[in-house]
Design a protein around this motif. Structure first.
Motif, mmCIF file in Angstrom:
data_model
loop_
_atom_site.group_PDB
_atom_site.id
_atom_site.type_symbol
_atom_site.label_atom_id
_atom_site.label_comp_id
_atom_site.label_asym_id
_atom_site.label_seq_id
_atom_site.Cartn_x
_atom_site.Cartn_y
_atom_site.Cartn_z
ATOM 1 N N ARG A 64 80.143 55.762 84.843
ATOM 2 C CA ARG A 64 79.814 57.191 84.935
ATOM 3 C C ARG A 64 80.626 57.840 86.049
ATOM 4 O O ARG A 64 81.132 58.950 85.896
ATOM 5 C CB ARG A 64 78.312 57.361 85.193
ATOM 6 C CG ARG A 64 77.868 58.809 85.188
ATOM 7 C CD ARG A 64 76.370 58.928 85.303
ATOM 8 N NE ARG A 64 75.742 58.307 84.153
ATOM 9 C CZ ARG A 64 74.495 57.848 84.135
ATOM 10 N NH1 ARG A 64 73.758 57.938 85.208
ATOM 11 N NH2 ARG A 64 73.993 57.307 83.058
ATOM 12 N N THR A 68 83.157 60.897 85.496
ATOM 13 C CA THR A 68 82.710 62.219 85.949
ATOM 14 C C THR A 68 82.942 62.492 87.436
ATOM 15 O O THR A 68 82.859 63.634 87.864
ATOM 16 C CB THR A 68 81.201 62.400 85.688
ATOM 17 O OG1 THR A 68 80.473 61.486 86.525
ATOM 18 C CG2 THR A 68 80.851 62.177 84.227
ATOM 19 N N ASN A 70 80.868 61.516 89.697
ATOM 20 C CA ASN A 70 79.558 61.487 90.360
ATOM 21 C C ASN A 70 78.647 60.513 89.635
ATOM 22 O O ASN A 70 79.040 59.899 88.648
ATOM 23 C CB ASN A 70 78.950 62.894 90.454
ATOM 24 C CG ASN A 70 78.715 63.506 89.097
ATOM 25 O OD1 ASN A 70 78.058 62.920 88.256
ATOM 26 N ND2 ASN A 70 79.277 64.693 88.876
ATOM 27 N N GLU A 72 75.242 61.359 88.766
ATOM 28 C CA GLU A 72 74.402 62.134 87.858
ATOM 29 C C GLU A 72 73.123 61.452 87.416
ATOM 30 O O GLU A 72 72.787 61.442 86.245
ATOM 31 C CB GLU A 72 75.199 62.544 86.615
ATOM 32 C CG GLU A 72 76.357 63.450 86.881
ATOM 33 C CD GLU A 72 77.115 63.816 85.612
ATOM 34 O OE1 GLU A 72 76.721 63.363 84.513
ATOM 35 O OE2 GLU A 72 78.089 64.538 85.724
ATOM 36 N N VAL A 73 72.403 60.846 88.340
ATOM 37 C CA VAL A 73 71.114 60.243 88.012
ATOM 38 C C VAL A 73 70.034 61.100 88.636
ATOM 39 O O VAL A 73 70.080 61.397 89.826
ATOM 40 C CB VAL A 73 71.012 58.794 88.549
ATOM 41 C CG1 VAL A 73 69.614 58.233 88.329
ATOM 42 C CG2 VAL A 73 72.040 57.925 87.863
ATOM 43 N N GLU A 74 69.071 61.514 87.846
ATOM 44 C CA GLU A 74 67.972 62.332 88.345
ATOM 45 C C GLU A 74 67.100 61.484 89.264
ATOM 46 O O GLU A 74 66.639 60.413 88.891
ATOM 47 C CB GLU A 74 67.136 62.853 87.172
ATOM 48 C CG GLU A 74 65.957 63.704 87.597
ATOM 49 C CD GLU A 74 65.128 64.154 86.409
ATOM 50 O OE1 GLU A 74 63.980 64.535 86.642
ATOM 51 O OE2 GLU A 74 65.620 64.121 85.281
#
Length: 93
Positions: A64, A68, A70, A72-74
């Motif tokens: 990831r 991207t 980053n 990007e995990v919530e």
């Protein structure tokens, strides 16, 4: 009372609870560089650190990051809980 506190960690991808110390990784981005390492007791957390339950999830986060830039995990506020330190944990790591 002399009560110790133990931090419970959940995988930031699948939400499984960490029961043993083996097979778990921490990952973060530091100055545009992907960082990965094992989780050890009483170590200082990295800024933006995520905890994952195995190499497969660490690799997924790396892919990831490559795609991207980053992770990007919530983040979930319920990820960290407290409990007594006499809990031996369970299998499932």
């Amino acid at each position: 009372e002399n009560m110790a506190i133990k931090t419970t960690i959940k995988c930031d991808i699948c939400k499984v609870e960490k029961a043993q110390t083996n097979h778990w990784f921490r990952v973060s981005i530091d100055g545009g560089t992907f960082r990965s390492g094992s989780i050890k007791p009483k170590q200082k957390a990295w800024v933006g650190q995520l905890e994952v339950c195995g190499a497969g999830h660490a690799q997924a986060l790396y892919q990831r990051f490559l795609a991207t830039g980053n992770l990007e995990v919530e983040m979930h506020p319920e990820k960290v809980q407290q409990r007594g330190t006499n809990d031996p944990g369970t299998k499932g790591d």
